[in-house]
Design a protein around this motif. Structure first.
Motif, PDB file in Angstrom:
ATOM      1  N   ARG A   1       0.819  -1.210   0.000  1.00  0.00           N
ATOM      2  CA  ARG A   1       0.000   0.000   0.000  1.00  0.00           C
ATOM      3  C   ARG A   1       0.859   1.269   0.000  1.00  0.00           C
ATOM      4  NH1 ARG A   1      -5.463   0.334   0.975  1.00  0.00           N
ATOM      5  NH2 ARG A   1      -6.207   2.465   1.288  1.00  0.00           N
ATOM      6  N   ALA A   2       2.043   1.186   0.527  1.00  0.00           N
ATOM      7  CA  ALA A   2       2.933   2.344   0.560  1.00  0.00           C
ATOM      8  C   ALA A   2       3.303   2.819  -0.837  1.00  0.00           C
ATOM      9  CB  ALA A   2       4.197   1.999   1.344  1.00  0.00           C
TER      10      ALA A   2
ATOM     11  N   GLY B   1       0.557   5.582  -3.468  1.00  0.00           N
ATOM     12  CA  GLY B   1       0.590   7.032  -3.649  1.00  0.00           C
ATOM     13  C   GLY B   1       1.223   7.412  -4.976  1.00  0.00           C
TER      14      GLY B   1
ATOM     15  N   THR C   1     -10.883   9.469   1.231  1.00  0.00           N
ATOM     16  CA  THR C   1      -9.582  10.063   1.505  1.00  0.00           C
ATOM     17  C   THR C   1      -8.684   9.039   2.205  1.00  0.00           C
ATOM     18  OG1 THR C   1      -8.443  11.923   2.557  1.00  0.00           O
ATOM     19  CG2 THR C   1     -10.355  11.021   3.709  1.00  0.00           C
ATOM     20  N   SER C   2      -7.421   9.084   1.882  1.00  0.00           N
ATOM     21  CA  SER C   2      -6.412   8.260   2.533  1.00  0.00           C
ATOM     22  C   SER C   2      -5.072   8.890   2.168  1.00  0.00           C
ATOM     23  CB  SER C   2      -6.465   6.806   2.057  1.00  0.00           C
ATOM     24  OG  SER C   2      -6.000   6.694   0.727  1.00  0.00           O
ATOM     25  N   PRO C   3      -4.017   8.603   2.918  1.00  0.00           N
ATOM     26  CA  PRO C   3      -2.709   9.180   2.572  1.00  0.00           C
ATOM     27  C   PRO C   3      -2.278   8.856   1.145  1.00  0.00           C
ATOM     28  CG  PRO C   3      -2.645   8.239   4.773  1.00  0.00           C
ATOM     29  CD  PRO C   3      -3.961   7.842   4.187  1.00  0.00           C
ATOM     30  N   GLU C   4      -2.616   7.636   0.676  1.00  0.00           N
ATOM     31  CA  GLU C   4      -2.216   7.239  -0.666  1.00  0.00           C
ATOM     32  C   GLU C   4      -3.051   7.967  -1.727  1.00  0.00           C
ATOM     33  OE1 GLU C   4      -1.365   4.432   2.416  1.00  0.00           O
ATOM     34  OE2 GLU C   4      -3.362   4.957   1.602  1.00  0.00           O
ATOM     35  N   ARG C   5      -4.356   7.984  -1.553  1.00  0.00           N
ATOM     36  CA  ARG C   5      -5.230   8.623  -2.543  1.00  0.00           C
ATOM     37  C   ARG C   5      -5.021  10.135  -2.589  1.00  0.00           C
ATOM     38  NH1 ARG C   5     -10.119   5.476  -3.946  1.00  0.00           N
ATOM     39  NH2 ARG C   5     -11.202   7.461  -4.243  1.00  0.00           N
ATOM     40  N   ASP C   6      -4.694  10.713  -1.465  1.00  0.00           N
ATOM     41  CA  ASP C   6      -4.560  12.175  -1.414  1.00  0.00           C
ATOM     42  C   ASP C   6      -3.372  12.692  -2.215  1.00  0.00           C
ATOM     43  OD1 ASP C   6      -6.790  12.205   0.138  1.00  0.00           O
ATOM     44  OD2 ASP C   6      -5.766  12.631   2.027  1.00  0.00           O
ATOM     45  N   VAL C   7      -2.457  11.805  -2.625  1.00  0.00           N
ATOM     46  CA  VAL C   7      -1.356  12.229  -3.485  1.00  0.00           C
ATOM     47  C   VAL C   7      -1.894  12.702  -4.841  1.00  0.00           C
ATOM     48  CG1 VAL C   7       0.853  11.535  -4.531  1.00  0.00           C
ATOM     49  CG2 VAL C   7       0.202  10.661  -2.282  1.00  0.00           C
TER      50      VAL C   7
ATOM     51  N   THR D   1      -1.930  16.349  -4.810  1.00  0.00           N
ATOM     52  CA  THR D   1      -0.597  16.955  -4.835  1.00  0.00           C
ATOM     53  C   THR D   1      -0.171  17.258  -6.258  1.00  0.00           C
ATOM     54  OG1 THR D   1       0.005  15.756  -2.821  1.00  0.00           O
ATOM     55  CG2 THR D   1       1.808  16.662  -4.147  1.00  0.00           C
TER      56      THR D   1
END
Length: 328
Positions: A134-135, A138, A265-271, A274
């Motif tokens: 999962r890391a 992103g 939303t998730s840290p990966e999807r939020d990229v 960016t």
């Protein structure tokens, strides 16, 4: 010729073609000296019928066959012709697109539109993401955001589908989609009063919608399911993007891709944001996006009905109810 087609229930929306029809389409496209070795119908799509076609001594290709005209709804009419028309406007991402090798809208061989495309490298992103940590996800969503922005930076001549009808005002395009969606839902035997109410709200908010004056190219259907990624070797990389049959002209935040990227939303999807950039937080833009959400949710409801996923219909009504509460 080896031929495999998917098993579908009687009366299913997608209707497979025969082995003889595949051979006739390939002969028309490439001539009789190209021998078809196999044709395998692919799963995953919900509208066209798609086949991987192998030739003797040639590169494999993808054959896509549209539904019969009588089976097409108002909001999904002649999508393959729309996809053919949008190709020149997708020049910024042309390296990621399949090449159209043949296209036939004459209905002489089969009473349906069809096209043959090159086979892109990679595997469907939902499949590729599952086997990656999962890391690494992103990186995928960052690339998706950049690709989407490249498409959205293309300016257009009108609002609405590439092949028309074209509208000079964004409000006219929005109201037309909502009204057609409601009519399609009713034709399918579904309650569409919530979508019709959204159309009435859009009518009352014409001035708000018409603050949008510059049409941009919208992907129409781009998200994970229509991306291909490199298999296990090397960094997670998008190798191709497919199915632009629902492409249209409109404001960037009305696109399906933005709708999907905003749903969770998730840290990966939020990229994604960016690389794409932030959406406007102005109240007018936020209110317009509520109307766009109903447009997308109405299309989801129609697709669930068409594909027999009736268990998801109640969720569709609940989702629209929540949006309508905000709009009211």
């Amino acid at each position: 010729m080896e031929f495999h087609q998917l098993e579908r229930p009687r009366g299913a929306f997608q209707q497979s073609v025969s082995a003889e029809q595949v051979q006739r389409m390939c002969r028309r496209a490439f001539g009789s000296d190209h021998q078809v070795v196999s044709a395998v119908e692919l799963d995953g799509g919900m509208y066209n019928n798609t086949y991987r076609v192998e030739f003797a001594g040639e590169q494999p290709t993808i054959l896509r066959v549209a539904p019969e005209p009588s089976r097409q709804s108002r909001i999904e009419r002649e999508l393959m012709r729309n996809e053919h028309a949008v190709q020149p406007f997708l020049a910024p991402i042309s390296s990621l697109l399949p090449r159209i090798l043949a296209v036939d809208f004459t209905h002489q061989i089969i009473g349906r539109d069809w096209m043959i495309q090159s086979l892109l490298p990679g595997v469907p992103a939902p499949e590729g993401l599952k086997i990656r940590p999962r890391a690494e996800w992103g990186r995928f969503f960052g690339q998706l955001g950049a690709i989407t922005r490249q498409v959205h930076d293309v300016r257009g001549p009108h609002f609405g589908p590439i092949t028309g009808p074209g509208f000079s005002r964004w409000s006219d395009a929005v109201i037309a989609v909502l009204q057609d969606t409601a009519a399609d839902l009713e034709d399918a035997g579904l309650d569409a009063r919530d979508v019709r109410e959204a159309a009435a709200i859009a009518e009352k908010n014409r001035s708000l919608l018409d603050e949008v004056t510059e049409p941009r190219l919208l992907t129409g259907d781009l998200f994970t399911i229509n991306c291909l990624v490199r298999e296990c070797d090397g960094p997670l990389t998008i190798t191709g993007v497919i199915d632009f049959d629902r492409a249209t002209w409109g404001p960037r935040d009305a696109d399906w891709t933005i709708f999907m990227a905003s749903r969770r939303t998730s840290p990966e999807r939020d990229v994604f944001w960016t690389s794409y950039g932030p959406l406007s937080a102005e109240p007018a833009a936020v209110r317009r996006r509520l109307i766009y959400r109903v447009m997308h949710l109405g299309a989801i409801r129609l697709e669930r009905k068409r594909t027999g996923r009736v268990e998801g219909l109640a969720e569709s009504y609940a989702d629209v109810t929540a949006v309508m509460a905000e709009l009211r």
